[in-house]
Design a protein around this motif. Structure first.
Motif, mmCIF file in Angstrom:
data_model
loop_
_atom_site.group_PDB
_atom_site.id
_atom_site.type_symbol
_atom_site.label_atom_id
_atom_site.label_comp_id
_atom_site.label_asym_id
_atom_site.label_seq_id
_atom_site.Cartn_x
_atom_site.Cartn_y
_atom_site.Cartn_z
ATOM 1 N N PRO A 7 0.791 -1.225 -0.036
ATOM 2 C CA PRO A 7 -0.009 -0.111 0.043
ATOM 3 C C PRO A 7 0.905 1.217 0.210
ATOM 4 C CG PRO A 7 -0.082 -1.298 2.141
ATOM 5 C CD PRO A 7 0.544 -2.047 1.204
ATOM 6 N N VAL A 8 0.521 2.303 -0.567
ATOM 7 C CA VAL A 8 1.105 3.420 -0.772
ATOM 8 C C VAL A 8 1.302 4.110 0.707
ATOM 9 C CG1 VAL A 8 1.275 5.803 -2.283
ATOM 10 C CG2 VAL A 8 0.254 3.547 -3.026
ATOM 11 N N ASP A 360 -11.090 -2.797 2.431
ATOM 12 C CA ASP A 360 -9.680 -2.958 3.198
ATOM 13 C C ASP A 360 -9.542 -4.223 4.064
ATOM 14 O OD1 ASP A 360 -8.393 -1.100 1.760
ATOM 15 O OD2 ASP A 360 -8.590 0.562 3.252
ATOM 16 N N THR B 557 -1.910 -7.871 -6.280
ATOM 17 C CA THR B 557 -1.811 -7.414 -4.995
ATOM 18 C C THR B 557 -2.563 -8.086 -4.090
ATOM 19 O OG1 THR B 557 -2.711 -5.387 -3.496
ATOM 20 C CG2 THR B 557 -4.105 -6.092 -5.357
ATOM 21 N N SER B 561 -7.554 -2.878 -2.013
ATOM 22 C CA SER B 561 -7.521 -1.794 -3.047
ATOM 23 C C SER B 561 -6.865 -1.906 -4.351
ATOM 24 C CB SER B 561 -6.829 -0.550 -2.237
ATOM 25 O OG SER B 561 -6.426 0.537 -3.235
ATOM 26 N N GLU B 564 -4.387 1.574 -5.178
ATOM 27 C CA GLU B 564 -3.039 1.587 -4.637
ATOM 28 C C GLU B 564 -1.933 1.029 -5.508
ATOM 29 O OE1 GLU B 564 -3.344 0.666 -0.564
ATOM 30 O OE2 GLU B 564 -3.764 2.619 -0.063
ATOM 31 N N ALA B 609 -6.276 10.066 -5.430
ATOM 32 C CA ALA B 609 -4.787 9.786 -5.029
ATOM 33 C C ALA B 609 -3.854 10.268 -5.722
ATOM 34 C CB ALA B 609 -4.811 7.900 -5.096
#
Lengths: 642, 642
Positions: A7-8, A360, B557, B561, B564, B609
């Motif tokens: 995640p960022v 999430d 991922t 999300s 991201e 974002a």
């Protein structure tokens, strides 16, 4: 090897506080691999998916007694055979749903089974019925739980609706965190409830004193002959008692929630549920018959039996309070079922696709939100009153039972495994019985509220069709499943609306030159006397001095709007050539949110105006204002930027 | 010749209804040339800009009488000399403001004059004071008008606040349409008021019966010696009576509203106002002295004089009702002044620049909205009660007078035209007198409300400084007024996030190929068991079959999300190269707004974002779904688009 993304971190300052609060409430984002530990064991499956069924002992047997009492005390001995029939049906259902789990391990229950065997229309009837009943389960369970609480503490009764909504909010939050932790939180009260009630029943059944106890119900009821008990009354009592069976399908719907191998664990939970519920129902019926328990005002049948068995001592109070808690938690069963159902409907394009996205915490957050909102609306509509909701209840579940078992009959006829005739007979019997119960529910409860279900279910089905036909049309129109033509580039004309010669303009022109074959800057001058001419002249002078190598077109207008001339210019450019048109709008981004009002947001108005011109690519070229070094008094006045 | 742009017709379906309602209320958009007919004549200038001053005869003389009556009936004869002094001050102000109009024909009044002669700080004091007083004028006038109405019809008094807000809304709407039409709407009642009151005064002054009328005030007041009237009391009476002078500056602030030659017409209006107001004040004072009018409860001084002059007949009632109407309309004076003032402050970067933008009707809509909102807040805060507002009133205007006249003194000293000493003396006298009045106002009214002004004015000034210093900083940081470096293009990398192989993807890639030197498509797969592998494989197969000539990067991922991973990919691309990065997001635009929820709006989340990454250009590539030909049942189920 493909890159795996973390995640960022960091990023924009905005939304940080909001995100922190959300993470505090529901926990940090989880990886998909971390959700394994969120999967539940068979014992955890009882609190997570079976509380609706288990807690129905609090109103199921009472429903039978209330109906039979109409025919007099003599009819009350029928409570045992009728409960026996209900438990037999329970056994059929448990067996049937264990087969469903085997056949459809991805979950979905009645929806998946009827979809596979009866076609799309039947599956949508099942889906709509289940949505209605999941919502009712939440509302009824919470209202009943709060009702029990306010009976114990009458001073709380004025806060019924806030209490209902508060409990609903708590359950919603627990589910947003993830069902694993929810199951853990509910495990203790569930075990206290199961063990406590079974112990009380055991004491009642074997205690020598209890066998000789008084018969408190008898004196209240007039004696009648057995012959006057009609078949209709028996059927009514049977179908009323079937409300004890709502919730037995939840496990089959929630198979993916179990730890692997999920089907094995789910079937074990189904069996556990069936065993415990059956023993409780039979035990309660036996004691009710032995002690001639009849309906009493302000005292439930369950409470009478518990009081008879162990007296009004500590064990009675512990289990009573636990029942209050567990009834409220029973609402959670729906939160295990509905989000999975809506994700399946969304996957099949009968609901908006966002229902199939996980949050999430790897739960289907959108389904949780919708269930919470619908239940809150129901609770508000009835003011937290259980009795107003009860006539609407169970119809949806029994529709689902019927469809699911009919589907399995078709399944056996199609697959023809060993002993398929016997299996089909069992499921056929279940289908006929539950269908009969559904019809009797509808007939006897229609005017007292069941009409709401009769309206709501077709409304949901119509919504499903409409959404599905939209997705179909979009897929067809936009060429889904077909190979599109090969993409090809065109010459690009970039139009940059500007107001000043300054760094944001330079920045936008640089990006325009990067992406475009041809670039033109435009600026609007409102014809308002001499001021217009001087602002035009000053801009042209600045442009000439700068000489950016890009032509500047000055657009004149007599109207106040400076966006419309730009749109008209773009429209002419679209009409004149086959070029790809890109509009790059320089935007100053202030370092503090409160300064936003100090900038004219032409990009917002221009983007909105260009939204209908889908052949034009519109982008803002943001330039941030650096943080101030120090706060200093402004120097002599000079014209400042827009 | 530069193209002249007409407003865009048609366009997006959205907002059409809202726009139609707005146009119905405030009229179609106007050209700048059409606003000529919106400009006003000197006679129209009276209702448009002078009602505040004219209607102050309803409370100015009364204020003098109330103060003098404290010293007893003997002091009442001072009403005439004091009114004479006020009218002399009025003459000085009229003369002074005619000079202001000549010197500053662009409008702005005290703000423009003090800005030119006394510096920025003094001009901001003037600006802040005027904003406070414009708002108070609106609130006081509307409250007084509604007060008069509810006195006539007591049953309406419970609706005081709604009536106030209703009248405010009506005035706001008229001003949003444009002042020209407003002036026309106000002309008739203004003329009835002026002609009617002047006629009544004439009858009172020359009517033989009136000369011999009774002296109703005398009996109420104890006789006192003249010597006991202190200088302070006289000054208090004088400054209280000066509330009759509020509003004489409005014409000088609104010069640009007049038809050309604007200064000539504005000066004519100023003279007209001064003449009428002076005659009215002197006439009222003469009659008040002749008939020994004193303060009475439930009956104003003006009403007493009118009753004495013509009796309580039709003329009395017509003029009384007209006064009610005109008092309410007096609020409009501020709507002529404040939006121009805020546009000047905005032009000088002391207020957000949007205050200097004109609306479709060529009026400064934002200033109108803010004045309306502030006045509504004031009216709500005091519950529509005039008396609570009166102590706050006039302080701001007299601060403006003082600054404006001090400014003119400086102006004469600098310019030194013929007779500059005499002119400077007159303005100096005015400045000293108004400054004295301001100080006395503050001292005598501080605890009863004037402290609000003492707080509000510096607060406004601080806001002005803060806004100005922000604009200064932005201009400096972003190189306003300097020649930026020459724009230059870079190699461009276009990143296109995709979900399916279909026409929107083709469209986005075509546009990407048009604008980029290098194009890469990215897609996110959430690692969630076998489903992830199969969706990855299916997408790669579709891509290979299509062969669009653009590489596809699949991002894995483990989190929920899908935004991201894309952001992280973009961040790596930013770090790796010096290329200009453009993100093109394919977006399906449904034909009906209600279908919006059926599409996942990844572009919204992704744009948000990327907002902090100002070096990345982000654009959506919209593709609309065509209108349906007919409504048909969906065909067999197939996976549909996101």
């Amino acid at each position: 090897m493909p890159p795996t993304i973390r995640p960022v971190s960091g990023g924009s300052r905005r939304g940080g506080a909001g995100r922190a609060v959300i993470q505090l409430l529901i926990g940090r984002p989880l990886r998909t691999t971390e959700t394994a530990k969120e999967h539940i064991s068979p014992v955890q499956g009882l609190p997570a998916l079976s509380l609706d069924a288990l807690t129905s002992v609090a109103y199921g047997p009472e429903a039978v007694v209330v109906v039979l009492a109409v025919a007099g005390a003599g009819a009350l001995h029928l409570v045992l055979p009728i409960t026996g029939a209900i438990v037999a049906l329970l056994a059929i259902l448990v067996f049937s749903y264990r087969q469903v789990i085997d056949a459809y391990p991805a979950g979905g229950g009645a929806y998946a089974v009827s979809r596979a065997n009866l076609g799309a229309r039947a599956s949508l009837l099942a889906g709509a019925s289940l949505i209605v009943d999941y919502t009712l389960t939440v509302a009824v369970s919470i209202a009943a739980g709060v009702g029990a609480l306010t009976s114990a503490f009458p001073s709380l009764s004025s806060a019924t609706v806030p209490l209902c909504l508060g409990i609903l909010a708590l359950i919603t939050l627990l589910n947003l965190r993830g069902l694993g932790e929810t199951a853990r939180a509910f495990l203790l009260p569930t075990l206290v409830f199961i063990v406590g009630l079974l112990a009380i029943l055991a004491v009642g059944l074997i205690h020598p004193l209890a066998v000789h106890a008084a018969q408190p119900g008898r004196s209240l009821l007039a004696g009648r002959d057995l012959a006057t008990v009609s078949t209709l009354l028996v059927l009514k009592a049977f179908s009323a008692g079937c409300s004890a069976l709502t919730g037995v399908e939840a496990i089959a719907n929630g198979v993916p929630l179990f730890k692997p191998p999920a089907p094995v664990h789910a079937k074990r939970t189904e069996l556990l549920l069936g065993g415990i519920l059956g023993v409780m129902l039979l035990g309660l019926a036996t004691l009710a018959r032995r002690w001639h328990i009849g309906p009493r005002s302000h005292q439930t049948v369950l409470s009478q039996i518990m009081g008879e068995a162990v007296g009004r001592h500590w064990a009675y109070y512990v289990v009573s309070i636990t029942i209050t808690v567990v009834l409220a938690l029973a609402a959670n069963t729906s939160f295990g079922g509905l989000p999975v159902l809506t994700s399946l409907l969304a996957r099949d394009s009968y609901l908006p696709h966002f229902f199939s996205l996980r949050g999430d915490r790897q739960v289907f957050s959108n389904g949780i939100f919708v269930l919470s909102a619908l239940s809150a609306a129901l609770l508000l509509a009835v003011g937290g009153d259980t009795n107003t909701l009860i006539p609407l209840f169970a119809i949806g579940v029994f529709t689902g039972f019927t469809l699911s078992q009919s589907g399995l009959v078709v399944h056996w006829f199609r697959e023809r495994p060993p002993r398929w005739r016997a299996r089909a007979s069992v499921n056929g019997l279940g289908a006929v019985t539950t269908a009969t119960a559904t019809v009797i529910f509808l007939v006897t409860k229609f005017t007292s509220g069941a009409w709401v279900v009769v309206v709501a279910v077709p409304a949901f089905i119509a919504l499903f069709w409409r959404i599905h036909s939209y997705y179909e049309r979009v897929g067809l129109e936009l060429g889904l499943g077909r190979v599109p033509r090969r993409p090809h580039g065109k010459r690009t004309l970039v139009i940059v609306p500007i107001t000043n010669v300054w760094r944001p303009t330079e920045r936008a022109l640089s990006e325009a030159l990067s992406i475009g074959d041809e670039v033109v800057a435009v600026s609007v001058v409102v014809d308002h006397g001499d001021a217009a001419e001087s602002s035009r002249a000053s801009l042209e002078r600045d442009w000439a001095r700068w000489a950016p190598g890009v032509p500047l077109r000055i657009l004149h207008t007599e109207y106040a709007s400076i966006v419309e001339p730009i749109v008209a210019f773009i429209d002419r450019a679209r009409a004149d050539s086959d070029q790809q048109i890109v509009v790059l709008i320089p935007v100053v981004v202030p370092d503090r949110l409160r300064y936003r009002a100090l900038h004219n947001h032409i990009e917002v108005v221009l983007s909105a105006a260009l939204k209908s011109r889908t052949d034009v690519v519109v982008a803002r070229v943001p330039m941030s204002v650096p943080e101030p070094e120090e706060e200093d008094d402004p120097a002599p006045v000079q014209p400042a930027p827009g």
